[in-house]
Every structure is written in C-alpha cells, then in structure tokens.
Design a protein around this motif. Structure first.
Motif, PDB file in Angstrom:
ATOM      1  N   TYR A  59       1.117  -1.254  -0.005  1.00 24.43           N
ATOM      2  CA  TYR A  59       0.021  -0.024  -0.019  1.00 24.43           C
ATOM      3  C   TYR A  59       0.867   1.223  -0.115  1.00 24.43           C
ATOM      4  O   TYR A  59       1.912   1.084   0.413  1.00 24.43           O
ATOM      5  N   ASN A  60       0.356   2.474  -0.362  1.00 22.11           N
ATOM      6  CA  ASN A  60       1.023   3.511  -0.331  1.00 22.11           C
ATOM      7  C   ASN A  60       0.648   4.400   0.631  1.00 22.11           C
ATOM      8  O   ASN A  60      -0.056   4.137   1.509  1.00 22.11           O
ATOM      9  N   ARG A  61       1.279   5.719   0.611  1.00 25.26           N
ATOM     10  CA  ARG A  61       1.016   6.671   1.929  1.00 25.26           C
ATOM     11  C   ARG A  61      -0.313   7.479   1.813  1.00 25.26           C
ATOM     12  O   ARG A  61      -0.764   7.837   2.978  1.00 25.26           O
ATOM     13  N   ASP A  62      -1.023   7.196   0.799  1.00 20.87           N
ATOM     14  CA  ASP A  62      -2.548   7.601   0.559  1.00 20.87           C
ATOM     15  C   ASP A  62      -3.377   6.273   1.105  1.00 20.87           C
ATOM     16  O   ASP A  62      -4.548   6.544   1.081  1.00 20.87           O
ATOM     17  N   MET A  63      -2.689   5.346   1.640  1.00 23.80           N
ATOM     18  CA  MET A  63      -3.707   4.108   1.989  1.00 23.80           C
ATOM     19  C   MET A  63      -4.340   3.615   1.063  1.00 23.80           C
ATOM     20  O   MET A  63      -5.514   3.140   1.232  1.00 23.80           O
ATOM     21  N   LYS A  64      -3.616   3.373  -0.166  1.00 20.73           N
ATOM     22  CA  LYS A  64      -4.364   2.763  -1.253  1.00 20.73           C
ATOM     23  C   LYS A  64      -3.703   1.277  -1.435  1.00 20.73           C
ATOM     24  O   LYS A  64      -2.221   1.531  -1.622  1.00 20.73           O
ATOM     25  N   VAL A  65      -4.025   0.302  -1.941  1.00 22.10           N
ATOM     26  CA  VAL A  65      -3.551  -0.905  -2.331  1.00 22.10           C
ATOM     27  C   VAL A  65      -2.711  -0.722  -3.712  1.00 22.10           C
ATOM     28  O   VAL A  65      -3.558  -0.331  -4.706  1.00 22.10           O
ATOM     29  N   VAL A  66      -1.401  -1.035  -3.767  1.00 20.91           N
ATOM     30  CA  VAL A  66      -0.694  -0.863  -4.878  1.00 20.91           C
ATOM     31  C   VAL A  66      -0.504  -2.173  -5.497  1.00 20.91           C
ATOM     32  O   VAL A  66      -0.389  -1.993  -6.901  1.00 20.91           O
ATOM     33  N   ALA A  67      -0.337  -3.218  -4.856  1.00 23.41           N
ATOM     34  CA  ALA A  67       0.085  -4.333  -5.290  1.00 23.41           C
ATOM     35  C   ALA A  67      -0.552  -5.415  -4.539  1.00 23.41           C
ATOM     36  O   ALA A  67      -0.470  -5.501  -3.178  1.00 23.41           O
TER      37      ALA A  67
END
Length: 94
Positions: free
Chosen positions: A82-90
């Motif tokens: 996940y990224n710093r925006d709290m979105k799943v990236v992979a």
C-alpha cells in the motif's frame, strides 16, 4: 563390531523422522489472481480480510510501498503493498 547396533539405531531414527515430516499436510496455496480486484482500493482492515479470504492465503502481510521485505518464499502468504495515501498498490503471493 560394537558400532553395528548404533548404526542400526541411527538408521531407524532417521527413517522415523522422514516419515513424520512427510506426514504433515502441505500449507494451502495462495492465489494471486482473485486479489487483483483490490488494487487501487483502500488499504483497510476490512479490505485486508477480504484479500486474505479471496486469495485463500494462510498468512497476511501489509507492506508500505518502498519498504524492505524478506525474500523468503511462502506459498501460503499474501503480501499487500500500500502507499502513503492508504491505497492498495499490489497484491502478490509468495
């Protein structure tokens, strides 16, 4: 001549150990494909539980994008980046 009983005992012990190791059930396989629908979505406790259920993984791991991780392979683990925006990236098994 006194070494023969010791050798027989050692061989018997190794044979029993080999049988007990092979009798353990294999861990479940994680399935990457079902987890791909979560990429781009929120990284929350609820989405983590849903990803674990969808991928049929036994072990779950959150990873912040760019963080170091071990390179060991676990066929029953799903890693969710996940990224710093709290979105799943992979979502990946292994």
């Amino acid at each position: 001549m006194t070494f023969k009983p010791i050798l027989y005992l050692a061989a018997l012990t190794m044979g029993v150990a080999a049988v007990s190791v092979s009798a353990q059930p294999a861990p479940p396989l994680c399935k990457t494909e079902p987890g791909q629908v979560f990429v781009g979505g929120p990284a929350t406790q609820e989405s983590g539980a849903a990803i674990m259920k969808a991928t049929e993984a036994a072990i779950f791991q959150w990873v912040l994008e760019g963080s170091p991780v071990t390179r060991d392979y676990r066929r029953d683990r799903v890693r969710v980046v996940y990224n710093r925006d709290m979105k799943v990236v992979a979502v990946a098994c292994g």
